[in-house]
Design a protein around this motif. Structure first.
Motif, PDB file in Angstrom:
ATOM      1  N   ARG A 186       0.842  -1.190   0.000  1.00 28.46           N
ATOM      2  CA  ARG A 186       0.000   0.000   0.000  1.00 28.46           C
ATOM      3  C   ARG A 186       0.887   1.254   0.000  1.00 28.46           C
ATOM      4  O   ARG A 186       1.829   1.349   0.778  1.00 28.46           O
ATOM      5  N   GLY A 187       0.570   2.154  -0.908  1.00 23.42           N
ATOM      6  CA  GLY A 187       1.326   3.406  -0.976  1.00 23.42           C
ATOM      7  C   GLY A 187       0.439   4.553  -0.567  1.00 23.42           C
ATOM      8  O   GLY A 187      -0.197   4.504   0.486  1.00 23.42           O
ATOM      9  N   GLY A 188       0.340   5.577  -1.410  1.00 20.17           N
ATOM     10  CA  GLY A 188      -0.478   6.740  -1.085  1.00 20.17           C
ATOM     11  C   GLY A 188      -1.902   6.565  -1.597  1.00 20.17           C
ATOM     12  O   GLY A 188      -2.266   5.519  -2.139  1.00 20.17           O
ATOM     13  N   SER A 189      -2.694   7.611  -1.396  1.00 17.25           N
ATOM     14  CA  SER A 189      -4.047   7.616  -1.955  1.00 17.25           C
ATOM     15  C   SER A 189      -4.319   9.058  -2.376  1.00 17.25           C
ATOM     16  O   SER A 189      -4.840   9.860  -1.582  1.00 17.25           O
ATOM     17  N   GLU A 190      -3.901   9.358  -3.597  1.00 18.60           N
ATOM     18  CA  GLU A 190      -3.982  10.742  -4.073  1.00 18.60           C
ATOM     19  C   GLU A 190      -5.427  11.247  -4.021  1.00 18.60           C
ATOM     20  O   GLU A 190      -5.676  12.419  -3.728  1.00 18.60           O
ATOM     21  N   ARG A 191      -6.363  10.351  -4.281  1.00 21.46           N
ATOM     22  CA  ARG A 191      -7.791  10.679  -4.235  1.00 21.46           C
ATOM     23  C   ARG A 191      -8.173  11.315  -2.892  1.00 21.46           C
ATOM     24  O   ARG A 191      -9.007  12.197  -2.806  1.00 21.46           O
ATOM     25  N   ASP A 192      -7.527  10.818  -1.816  1.00 20.71           N
ATOM     26  CA  ASP A 192      -7.831  11.319  -0.475  1.00 20.71           C
ATOM     27  C   ASP A 192      -6.782  12.323   0.017  1.00 20.71           C
ATOM     28  O   ASP A 192      -6.666  12.582   1.218  1.00 20.71           O
ATOM     29  N   GLY A 193      -5.970  12.806  -0.909  1.00 20.58           N
ATOM     30  CA  GLY A 193      -4.960  13.808  -0.549  1.00 20.58           C
ATOM     31  C   GLY A 193      -3.743  13.215   0.149  1.00 20.58           C
ATOM     32  O   GLY A 193      -2.931  13.929   0.732  1.00 20.58           O
ATOM     33  N   ILE A 194      -3.592  11.874   0.107  1.00 18.28           N
ATOM     34  CA  ILE A 194      -2.417  11.237   0.732  1.00 18.28           C
ATOM     35  C   ILE A 194      -1.412  10.937  -0.377  1.00 18.28           C
ATOM     36  O   ILE A 194      -1.673  10.082  -1.227  1.00 18.28           O
ATOM     37  N   LEU A 195      -0.297  11.635  -0.361  1.00 19.14           N
ATOM     38  CA  LEU A 195       0.654  11.483  -1.473  1.00 19.14           C
ATOM     39  C   LEU A 195       1.801  10.554  -1.064  1.00 19.14           C
ATOM     40  O   LEU A 195       1.628   9.349  -1.069  1.00 19.14           O
ATOM     41  N   PHE A 196       2.943  11.102  -0.671  1.00 15.89           N
ATOM     42  CA  PHE A 196       4.100  10.267  -0.339  1.00 15.89           C
ATOM     43  C   PHE A 196       3.997   9.734   1.093  1.00 15.89           C
ATOM     44  O   PHE A 196       3.805  10.502   2.025  1.00 15.89           O
ATOM     45  N   VAL A 197       4.123   8.408   1.245  1.00 14.67           N
ATOM     46  CA  VAL A 197       3.995   7.828   2.596  1.00 14.67           C
ATOM     47  C   VAL A 197       5.222   7.015   3.023  1.00 14.67           C
ATOM     48  O   VAL A 197       5.257   6.495   4.140  1.00 14.67           O
ATOM     49  N   MET A 198       6.207   6.904   2.126  1.00 18.27           N
ATOM     50  CA  MET A 198       7.311   5.968   2.398  1.00 18.27           C
ATOM     51  C   MET A 198       8.408   6.599   3.263  1.00 18.27           C
ATOM     52  O   MET A 198       9.577   6.647   2.861  1.00 18.27           O
ATOM     53  N   ASP A 199       8.006   7.123   4.422  1.00 15.58           N
ATOM     54  CA  ASP A 199       9.017   7.625   5.349  1.00 15.58           C
ATOM     55  C   ASP A 199       8.690   7.167   6.776  1.00 15.58           C
ATOM     56  O   ASP A 199       7.649   6.548   7.005  1.00 15.58           O
ATOM     57  N   GLY A 200       9.573   7.444   7.691  1.00 16.22           N
ATOM     58  CA  GLY A 200       9.376   7.076   9.099  1.00 16.22           C
ATOM     59  C   GLY A 200       9.167   5.580   9.284  1.00 16.22           C
ATOM     60  O   GLY A 200       9.832   4.762   8.650  1.00 16.22           O
ATOM     61  N   GLU A 201       8.219   5.237  10.149  1.00 14.63           N
ATOM     62  CA  GLU A 201       7.936   3.830  10.480  1.00 14.63           C
ATOM     63  C   GLU A 201       7.559   3.019   9.238  1.00 14.63           C
ATOM     64  O   GLU A 201       7.949   1.874   9.081  1.00 14.63           O
ATOM     65  N   LYS A 202       6.770   3.660   8.367  1.00 14.95           N
ATOM     66  CA  LYS A 202       6.297   2.975   7.151  1.00 14.95           C
ATOM     67  C   LYS A 202       7.505   2.566   6.278  1.00 14.95           C
ATOM     68  O   LYS A 202       7.561   1.451   5.756  1.00 14.95           O
TER      69      LYS A 202
END
Ligand SMILES: Cc1cc2nc3c(=O)[nH]c(=O)nc-3n(C[C@H](O)[C@H](O)[C@H](O)COP(=O)(O)O)c2cc1C
Length: 203
Positions: free
Chosen positions: A170-186
Motif C-alpha cells: 500500500r502506498g499513497g491515496s492521491e484521491r484522499d490527498g495522501i501522497l508520499f507515505v514511504m518515510d518514518g515507520e512505514k
C-alpha cells in the motif's frame, strides 16, 4: 602510530568502496549488478521509494520512465485521461529510452495501480522494448485496492519473458490527498518486507 592506523583504515575503506556489489542470486542463478535494471513509473514517489530500496539491496541501474507528453498535475484530469487511454488502447510515447537492454538479464519493473490496471506507460514500455528471454520481476504500490489486473496484463504483454513473483504494498491515496507515505515507520516496515521478498526470489 596514529598515522599508521589512519592509513590502514583509509586503505581498507577505499578497498571496500571499490569492490563491486556481491552477486545477487535470482532463481538459483548468480546475477551481477550490471545485469540488473530497475525501471519504474512513479507520480508521487512511492513506487520510486520501493525502487530505491531494491537498488540498495541488489545494485543495478535505476531508470524512471518519463513520457514525451507528461500527464496533467490535476488528479481528476489524470484519472480521466488514463481511463480514456485504457478504453482506446492508446499507448503514450515514452521520452525515456533504455540503452543496452540486451546486456540486461533481470528487470525489476515497478508501477502504481491506476484504475485497477497496469498504467498505460508500462504498456508502452513493454511494447517499445523487446524483453523476451529476460526475467521480469514486478513491484507495485497502490492506494489500498491491490494490484487489480496489472500483473495479469504484464503476463499477456510479455509472452517470451519469465515473470517472477512480484511485490505489492500500500502506498499513497492521491484521491484522499495522501501522497508520499514511504518515510518514518512505514519506510522501515516496507524496507523489511522488500528484503524478505528479495530473499524469497533466490530459490
Ligand atoms: C490515475 C490514478 C489512478 C489510480 N487508481 C488506483 C486504483 O485503481 N487502485 C488503487 O488502489 N490505487 C489507485 N491509485 C493510487 C496509487 O496507486 C497509489 O497512490 C500509489 O502508491 C502511487 O504510486 P506513486 O507514488 O509511485 O505514483 C491511483 C492513482 C492515480 C494517480
Amino acid at each position: 602510530m596514529k598515522l599508521l592506523l589512519l592509513s590502514i583504515f583509509l586503505f581498507t575503506s577505499l578497498l571496500g568502496s571499490c569492490q563491486s556489489k556481491p552477486e545477487t542470486i535470482v532463481q538459483n542463478t548468480q546475477v551481477t549488478s550490471e545485469k540488473i535494471l530497475i525501471v519504474y513509473l512513479s507520480r508521487t514517489k512511492n513506487t520510486k521509494a520501493v525502487a530505491e530500496m531494491i537498488q540498495k539491496e541488489v545494485g543495478g541501474r535505476l531508470v524512471e520512465l518519463e513520457l514525451k507528453t507528461p500527464y496533467p498535475e490535476d488528479y481528476q484530469a489524470i484519472v480521466s485521461q488514463v481511463a480514456r487511454e485504457n478504453e482506446t488502447g492508446f499507448l503514450p510515447p515514452l521520452k525515456t529510452k533504455i540503452h543496452d537492454l540486451d546486456q540486461v538479464e533481470v528487470v525489476f519493473l515497478g508501477f502504481p495501480t491506476w484504475g485497477m490496471q497496469l498504467p498505460p506507460p508500462i504498456k508502452s514500455f513493454l511494447t517499445e522494448n523487446n524483453l523476451s528471454g529476460q526475467k521480469i520481476i514486478p513491484f507495485n504500490t497502490n492506494g489500498g485496492y491491490g494490484i487489480g489486473s496489472s500483473f495479469d496484463t504484464l503476463e499477456e504483454l510479455c509472452k517470451g519473458c519469465l515473470i517472477l513473483s512480484g511485490f505489492s504494498v500500500r502506498g499513497g491515496s492521491e484521491r484522499d490527498g495522501i501522497l508520499f507515505v514511504m518515510d518514518g515507520e512505514k519506510e522501515i516496515k516496507v524496507e523489511k518486507e522488500v528484503k524478505k521478498w528479495l530473499s524469497s526470489l533466490k530459490s
